[in-house]
Design an enzyme around this catalytic site. Structure first.
Site, PDB file in Angstrom:
ATOM      1  N   SER A 126       3.296  -9.183  -1.340  1.00 29.48           N
ATOM      2  CA  SER A 126       3.396  -7.753  -1.094  1.00 29.48           C
ATOM      3  C   SER A 126       3.498  -6.996  -2.418  1.00 29.48           C
ATOM      4  O   SER A 126       2.618  -7.092  -3.260  1.00 29.48           O
ATOM      5  CB  SER A 126       4.590  -7.492  -0.170  1.00 29.48           C
ATOM      6  OG  SER A 126       4.612  -6.165   0.295  1.00 29.48           O
ATOM      7  N   HIS A 142      -0.887  -7.643   1.487  1.00 32.71           N
ATOM      8  CA  HIS A 142      -1.016  -7.090   2.838  1.00 32.71           C
ATOM      9  C   HIS A 142      -0.776  -5.584   2.774  1.00 32.71           C
ATOM     10  O   HIS A 142      -0.469  -5.026   1.722  1.00 32.71           O
ATOM     11  CB  HIS A 142      -0.071  -7.777   3.832  1.00 32.71           C
ATOM     12  CG  HIS A 142       1.387  -7.569   3.563  1.00 32.71           C
ATOM     13  ND1 HIS A 142       2.373  -8.170   4.313  1.00 32.71           N
ATOM     14  CD2 HIS A 142       2.058  -6.836   2.630  1.00 32.71           C
ATOM     15  CE1 HIS A 142       3.557  -7.819   3.871  1.00 32.71           C
ATOM     16  NE2 HIS A 142       3.395  -7.000   2.842  1.00 32.71           N
TER      17      HIS A 142
END
Length: 205
Positions: free
Chosen positions: A98, A123
């Site tokens: 992330s 993501h």
């Protein structure tokens, strides 16, 4: 609260004790080994600003082992990385997911590294919304805005088309070190310090 190791060094005035992070800071090394929140970001930003003030022409080595975290905190670190004059060499150890992967990719071009068994994951930003329907709509709009910004920045640092970034970040997208190299998140997969040492030698010449 985890125990922070102390390092004892001999000086001309006797012994001096450092916590391990302060000792690493002396060698221009900063490390994040937790989720990224406001407190973590503030500490890291302070270290980056300090190291730049010490020597703006010398690289900073930024080691990352993080599952990601708060987008606004990560963006504060990112903006500081771009703001300061010092090149920042990023190194993934363990995992960078992330916002951790986002910061890994944001290192100076040619100076982004991964160790061989590291995992990298990108993501879209996640968020929960509650309250009145109008409040939920406002929060959803903000998440979509941040998603677009993050995708554009990731496309810039990786060289991938924005359309591909949008598809790949729609769900958790895991990569090995070599796959992250092919993707453009890192430039080198290293097994020892030799690559970093080669990077530092020209600065000392």
């Amino acid at each position: 609260m985890p125990l922070i190791p102390m390092v004892i060094e001999q000086t001309s005035r006797g012994e001096r004790a450092f916590d391990i992070y302060s000792r690493l800071l002396k060698d221009r090394i900063v490390f994040i080994g937790s989720a990224i929140d406001d407190e973590t970001a503030n500490l890291l930003i302070a270290q980056l600003l300090f190291l730049e003030s010490e020597d703006p022409d010398k690289d900073i080595n930024f080691y990352i082992n993080s599952p990601g975290g708060k987008v606004s905190a990560g963006m504060a670190i990112y903006d500081t990385m771009q703001y300061i004059k010092s090149d920042i060499a990023t190194v993934c150890i363990g995992h960078a997911a992330s916002m951790g992967a986002f910061l890994l990719a944001a290192g100076a071009k040619g100076k982004r590294f991964s160790l061989p068994n590291s995992r990298i994951m990108i993501h879209q930003p996640m968020g929960g919304a509650q309250g009145q329907a109008s409040d939920i709509a406002i929060q959803a709009k903000e998440i979509l805005r941040m998603k677009d910004i993050l995708n554009q920045i990731l496309a810039h640092h990786t060289g991938k088309p924005l359309e591909q970034i949008q598809v790949d970040t729609d769900r958790d997208f895991f990569m090995s070190g070599e796959e992250a190299k092919a993707y453009g998140i890192v430039d080198h997969v290293i097994t020892d310090r030799s690559d970093l040492d080669k990077l530092e030698k020209p600065q000392e010449a």
